[in-house]
Design an enzyme around this catalytic site. Structure first.
Site, PDB file in Angstrom:
ATOM      1  N   ASN A  83     -18.715 -74.715 -55.757  1.00  0.00           N
ATOM      2  CA  ASN A  83     -18.417 -76.064 -55.275  1.00  0.00           C
ATOM      3  C   ASN A  83     -18.184 -77.045 -56.420  1.00  0.00           C
ATOM      4  O   ASN A  83     -18.811 -76.940 -57.467  1.00  0.00           O
ATOM      5  CB  ASN A  83     -19.560 -76.567 -54.387  1.00  0.00           C
ATOM      6  CG  ASN A  83     -19.768 -75.673 -53.186  1.00  0.00           C
ATOM      7  OD1 ASN A  83     -18.893 -74.872 -52.857  1.00  0.00           O
ATOM      8  ND2 ASN A  83     -20.903 -75.794 -52.527  1.00  0.00           N
ATOM      9  N   HIS A 126     -15.984 -73.411 -60.630  1.00  0.00           N
ATOM     10  CA  HIS A 126     -14.655 -73.978 -60.339  1.00  0.00           C
ATOM     11  C   HIS A 126     -14.512 -75.427 -60.778  1.00  0.00           C
ATOM     12  O   HIS A 126     -13.634 -76.142 -60.280  1.00  0.00           O
ATOM     13  CB  HIS A 126     -14.333 -73.812 -58.840  1.00  0.00           C
ATOM     14  CG  HIS A 126     -14.202 -72.372 -58.422  1.00  0.00           C
ATOM     15  ND1 HIS A 126     -14.265 -71.962 -57.109  1.00  0.00           N
ATOM     16  CD2 HIS A 126     -13.988 -71.256 -59.166  1.00  0.00           C
ATOM     17  CE1 HIS A 126     -14.107 -70.641 -57.056  1.00  0.00           C
ATOM     18  NE2 HIS A 126     -13.946 -70.188 -58.286  1.00  0.00           N
ATOM     19  N   CYS A 180      -1.673 -89.540 -69.237  1.00  0.00           N
ATOM     20  CA  CYS A 180      -2.331 -89.364 -70.541  1.00  0.00           C
ATOM     21  C   CYS A 180      -1.520 -90.052 -71.641  1.00  0.00           C
ATOM     22  O   CYS A 180      -0.326 -90.325 -71.468  1.00  0.00           O
ATOM     23  CB  CYS A 180      -2.422 -87.861 -70.806  1.00  0.00           C
ATOM     24  SG  CYS A 180      -3.115 -87.398 -72.391  1.00  0.00           S
ATOM     25  N   THR A 188     -20.446 -68.811 -48.424  1.00  0.00           N
ATOM     26  CA  THR A 188     -19.125 -68.532 -49.024  1.00  0.00           C
ATOM     27  C   THR A 188     -18.435 -67.430 -48.247  1.00  0.00           C
ATOM     28  O   THR A 188     -19.085 -66.481 -47.803  1.00  0.00           O
ATOM     29  CB  THR A 188     -19.227 -68.161 -50.523  1.00  0.00           C
ATOM     30  OG1 THR A 188     -17.919 -67.771 -50.985  1.00  0.00           O
ATOM     31  CG2 THR A 188     -20.212 -67.045 -50.804  1.00  0.00           C
TER      32      THR A 188
HETATM   33  C1  BJW Z   1     -21.663 -71.886 -43.551  1.00  0.00           C
HETATM   34  C2  BJW Z   1     -21.961 -73.111 -43.015  1.00  0.00           C
HETATM   35  C3  BJW Z   1     -23.305 -73.435 -42.965  1.00  0.00           C
HETATM   36  C4  BJW Z   1     -19.868 -72.961 -42.954  1.00  0.00           C
HETATM   37  N1  BJW Z   1     -24.194 -72.579 -43.425  1.00  0.00           N
HETATM   38  N2  BJW Z   1     -22.566 -71.036 -44.004  1.00  0.00           N
HETATM   39  C5  BJW Z   1      -9.424 -59.857 -57.632  1.00  0.00           C
HETATM   40  C6  BJW Z   1      -8.923 -59.447 -56.413  1.00  0.00           C
HETATM   41  C7  BJW Z   1      -7.961 -60.198 -55.736  1.00  0.00           C
HETATM   42  C8  BJW Z   1      -7.485 -61.399 -56.266  1.00  0.00           C
HETATM   43  C9  BJW Z   1      -7.988 -61.819 -57.483  1.00  0.00           C
HETATM   44  C10 BJW Z   1      -8.935 -61.055 -58.141  1.00  0.00           C
HETATM   45  N3  BJW Z   1      -9.253 -61.710 -59.301  1.00  0.00           N
HETATM   46  C11 BJW Z   1      -8.550 -62.864 -59.351  1.00  0.00           C
HETATM   47  C12 BJW Z   1      -7.758 -62.952 -58.268  1.00  0.00           C
HETATM   48  C13 BJW Z   1      -6.823 -64.078 -57.950  1.00  0.00           C
HETATM   49  C14 BJW Z   1      -7.505 -65.258 -57.293  1.00  0.00           C
HETATM   50  C15 BJW Z   1      -8.151 -64.798 -55.978  1.00  0.00           C
HETATM   51  O1  BJW Z   1      -9.348 -64.644 -55.856  1.00  0.00           O
HETATM   52  N4  BJW Z   1      -7.353 -64.612 -54.953  1.00  0.00           N
HETATM   53  C16 BJW Z   1      -7.867 -64.164 -53.621  1.00  0.00           C
HETATM   54  C17 BJW Z   1      -8.006 -65.349 -52.683  1.00  0.00           C
HETATM   55  C18 BJW Z   1      -6.930 -63.143 -53.083  1.00  0.00           C
HETATM   56  N5  BJW Z   1      -8.481 -65.869 -58.190  1.00  0.00           N
HETATM   57  C19 BJW Z   1      -8.141 -66.720 -59.137  1.00  0.00           C
HETATM   58  O2  BJW Z   1      -6.974 -67.032 -59.340  1.00  0.00           O
HETATM   59  C20 BJW Z   1      -9.243 -67.303 -60.003  1.00  0.00           C
HETATM   60  N6  BJW Z   1      -8.882 -67.195 -61.390  1.00  0.00           N
HETATM   61  C21 BJW Z   1      -8.913 -66.041 -62.057  1.00  0.00           C
HETATM   62  O3  BJW Z   1      -9.279 -65.012 -61.519  1.00  0.00           O
HETATM   63  O4  BJW Z   1      -8.517 -66.146 -63.373  1.00  0.00           O
HETATM   64  C22 BJW Z   1      -8.200 -64.935 -64.048  1.00  0.00           C
HETATM   65  C23 BJW Z   1      -6.765 -64.628 -63.712  1.00  0.00           C
HETATM   66  C24 BJW Z   1      -5.792 -65.505 -64.090  1.00  0.00           C
HETATM   67  C25 BJW Z   1      -4.470 -65.217 -63.797  1.00  0.00           C
HETATM   68  C26 BJW Z   1      -4.155 -64.071 -63.081  1.00  0.00           C
HETATM   69  C27 BJW Z   1      -5.161 -63.200 -62.683  1.00  0.00           C
HETATM   70  C28 BJW Z   1      -6.483 -63.484 -63.014  1.00  0.00           C
HETATM   71  C29 BJW Z   1      -9.425 -68.792 -59.745  1.00  0.00           C
HETATM   72  C30 BJW Z   1      -9.907 -69.108 -58.389  1.00  0.00           C
HETATM   73  C31 BJW Z   1     -10.011 -70.625 -58.201  1.00  0.00           C
HETATM   74  C32 BJW Z   1     -10.378 -71.033 -56.796  1.00  0.00           C
HETATM   75  N7  BJW Z   1     -10.247 -72.449 -56.685  1.00  0.00           N
HETATM   76  C33 BJW Z   1     -10.659 -73.134 -55.455  1.00  0.00           C
HETATM   77  C34 BJW Z   1     -10.344 -74.639 -55.608  1.00  0.00           C
HETATM   78  C35 BJW Z   1     -11.336 -75.306 -56.549  1.00  0.00           C
HETATM   79  C36 BJW Z   1     -11.068 -76.745 -56.735  1.00  0.00           C
HETATM   80  C37 BJW Z   1     -11.236 -77.559 -55.486  1.00  0.00           C
HETATM   81  O5  BJW Z   1     -12.338 -77.627 -54.907  1.00  0.00           O
HETATM   82  O6  BJW Z   1     -10.252 -78.143 -55.082  1.00  0.00           O
HETATM   83  O7  BJW Z   1     -12.057 -72.935 -55.247  1.00  0.00           O
HETATM   84  S1  BJW Z   1      -9.924 -72.436 -53.975  1.00  0.00           S
HETATM   85  C38 BJW Z   1     -11.357 -72.630 -52.972  1.00  0.00           C
HETATM   86  O8  BJW Z   1     -11.922 -71.341 -52.584  1.00  0.00           O
HETATM   87  C39 BJW Z   1     -12.408 -73.284 -53.884  1.00  0.00           C
HETATM   88  C40 BJW Z   1     -13.666 -72.589 -53.447  1.00  0.00           C
HETATM   89  O9  BJW Z   1     -14.653 -72.727 -54.448  1.00  0.00           O
HETATM   90  C41 BJW Z   1     -13.199 -71.187 -53.215  1.00  0.00           C
HETATM   91  C42 BJW Z   1     -14.103 -70.358 -52.358  1.00  0.00           C
HETATM   92  O10 BJW Z   1     -14.223 -70.891 -51.078  1.00  0.00           O
HETATM   93  P1  BJW Z   1     -15.628 -70.886 -50.350  1.00  0.00           P
HETATM   94  O11 BJW Z   1     -16.582 -71.742 -51.076  1.00  0.00           O
HETATM   95  O12 BJW Z   1     -16.052 -69.501 -50.083  1.00  0.00           O
HETATM   96  O13 BJW Z   1     -15.287 -71.671 -48.993  1.00  0.00           O
HETATM   97  P2  BJW Z   1     -14.645 -71.126 -47.621  1.00  0.00           P
HETATM   98  O14 BJW Z   1     -14.143 -72.296 -46.873  1.00  0.00           O
HETATM   99  O15 BJW Z   1     -13.693 -70.032 -47.872  1.00  0.00           O
HETATM  100  O16 BJW Z   1     -15.881 -70.477 -46.849  1.00  0.00           O
HETATM  101  C43 BJW Z   1     -16.952 -71.260 -46.365  1.00  0.00           C
HETATM  102  C44 BJW Z   1     -17.962 -70.312 -45.748  1.00  0.00           C
HETATM  103  O17 BJW Z   1     -19.100 -71.049 -45.361  1.00  0.00           O
HETATM  104  C45 BJW Z   1     -17.446 -69.596 -44.495  1.00  0.00           C
HETATM  105  O18 BJW Z   1     -17.737 -68.215 -44.611  1.00  0.00           O
HETATM  106  C46 BJW Z   1     -18.262 -70.217 -43.355  1.00  0.00           C
HETATM  107  O19 BJW Z   1     -18.581 -69.306 -42.316  1.00  0.00           O
HETATM  108  C47 BJW Z   1     -19.513 -70.628 -44.088  1.00  0.00           C
HETATM  109  N8  BJW Z   1     -20.216 -71.758 -43.517  1.00  0.00           N
HETATM  110  N9  BJW Z   1     -20.724 -73.728 -42.650  1.00  0.00           N
HETATM  111  C48 BJW Z   1     -23.761 -71.367 -43.919  1.00  0.00           C
HETATM  112  N10 BJW Z   1     -23.679 -74.625 -42.445  1.00  0.00           N
HETATM  113 ZN    ZN Z   2      -2.224 -85.247 -72.619  1.00  0.00          ZN
END
Ligand code: BJW
Ligand code: ZN
Length: 244
Positions: free
Chosen positions: A102, A119, A148, A188
């Site tokens: 988060n 993140h 900038c 997550t």
């Molecule tokens: C409750 C509840 C309650 C509700 N109680 N529960 C390996 C395999 C496949 C792909 C990749 C891999 N390695 C890398 C990748 C690529 C990519 C990726 O993962 N893609 C997949 C989606 C397919 N990853 C990246 O690009 C990452 N970088 C990287 O790996 O760099 C190296 C690299 C570079 C170049 C090429 C290759 C590798 C970076 C990822 C960045 C993610 N960024 C975001 C935005 C952040 C900024 C912002 O906030 O604006 O991060 S996207 C978004 O998703 C945000 C979150 O942190 C992240 C995760 O989401 P989260 O927190 O899980 O939320 P939700 O909404 O998905 O889920 C909420 C959950 O809560 C649900 O399950 C509900 O049921 C539950 N819930 N209420 C308990 N009360």
């Molecule tokens: Zn700059």
């Protein structure tokens, strides 16, 4: 009262090295929208279409506007019982690491100390061009995008798809996952990597893996114990069991 299996209670009480991975779900009860599912939609855009470098290059104003909207939202929210339960958990264990995806800063505001923000942080900004931190004022109620000194556009200091995670945070997170005896995955969807690899790494290295979520995730069947429910209700009950 929550029915907890004996093997979990045993690890809960005996562990000294504990790690927790949190996602948007832990802040949902504070009023912060999650990313996926219907409530994650903003003006019909999915988060995956906005949190990317490509989106910022194509339409920087749209992405900036989305972040302004989220910043306004986050300015008014407060930590919930789930955040506070993790503060108590940190006080209990000798070695405790809170790994969060988060960007809302609610764990820090609640009082957690050893936090790794995978993140980034939505309160900070940097230049899209030269990467320097932008320390100027950003008015979250007005739309103009700051620029900038180098002429580059200012962006939030968060991690978008395709970008590397901050080195200190990712290294610390893998180290804590590898060494943990008990690992919690909380609120997550476990879809985004490398964060989603942390619970797997922990279990592969011998940790007891527990998940707390409102719905099953790709991790659920792999876990030792899955609790269906709201983190703001479940975590305080776990703390009660831990401390009594
Ligand atoms: C409750 C509840 C309650 C509700 N109680 N529960 C390996 C395999 C496949 C792909 C990749 C891999 N390695 C890398 C990748 C690529 C990519 C990726 O993962 N893609 C997949 C989606 C397919 N990853 C990246 O690009 C990452 N970088 C990287 O790996 O760099 C190296 C690299 C570079 C170049 C090429 C290759 C590798 C970076 C990822 C960045 C993610 N960024 C975001 C935005 C952040 C900024 C912002 O906030 O604006 O991060 S996207 C978004 O998703 C945000 C979150 O942190 C992240 C995760 O989401 P989260 O927190 O899980 O939320 P939700 O909404 O998905 O889920 C909420 C959950 O809560 C649900 O399950 C509900 O049921 C539950 N819930 N209420 C308990 N009360
Ligand atoms: Zn700059």
């Amino acid at each position: 009262m929550l029915d907890l299996p004996d093997d979990f209670v045993k690890v809960l009480k005996s562990a000294t090295r504990v790690a927790v991975l949190t996602g948007a779900g832990i802040s949902a009860e504070s009023g912060v929208p999650t990313f996926r599912g219907e409530e994650g939609l903003w003006k019909k855009f999915r988060a995956e279409e906005l949190a990317t470098v490509e989106a910022f290059i194509t339409n920087p104003e749209l992405v900036w506007e989305w972040y302004l909207w989220r910043r306004q939202l986050m300015a008014d929210v407060k930590p919930n019982p789930g955040h506070y339960a993790l503060v108590e958990m940190e006080e209990y264990y000798d070695n405790f690491t809170l790994i969060t995806q988060n960007v809302d800063g609610l764990h820090r505001r609640a009082g957690s100390k050893n936090i790794l923000e995978l993140h980034g942080n939505i309160e900070l900004n940097k230049c899209f061009n030269c990467g320097r931190p932008f320390v100027g004022e950003v008015n979250i109620n007005a739309g103009a995008m700051p620029v900038c000194d180098c002429g580059g556009k200012i962006r939030p200091d968060v991690v978008w798809f395709g970008e590397m995670l901050p080195e200190r945070a990712i290294n610390g997170a893998f180290e804590a996952s590898t060494g943990a005896e008990l690992f919690f995955s909380v609120g997550t969807s476990a879809l985004v990597h490398p964060a989603a690899s942390m619970p797997v790494t922990a279990k592969q290295n011998g940790a007891y893996l527990i998940e707390i979520n409102l719905e099953p995730t790709p991790l659920t069947d792999y876990c030792d114990f899955y609790i269906h429910g709201k983190s703001g209700e479940i975590l305080p009950q776990i703390i009660e069991r831990l401390t009594k």
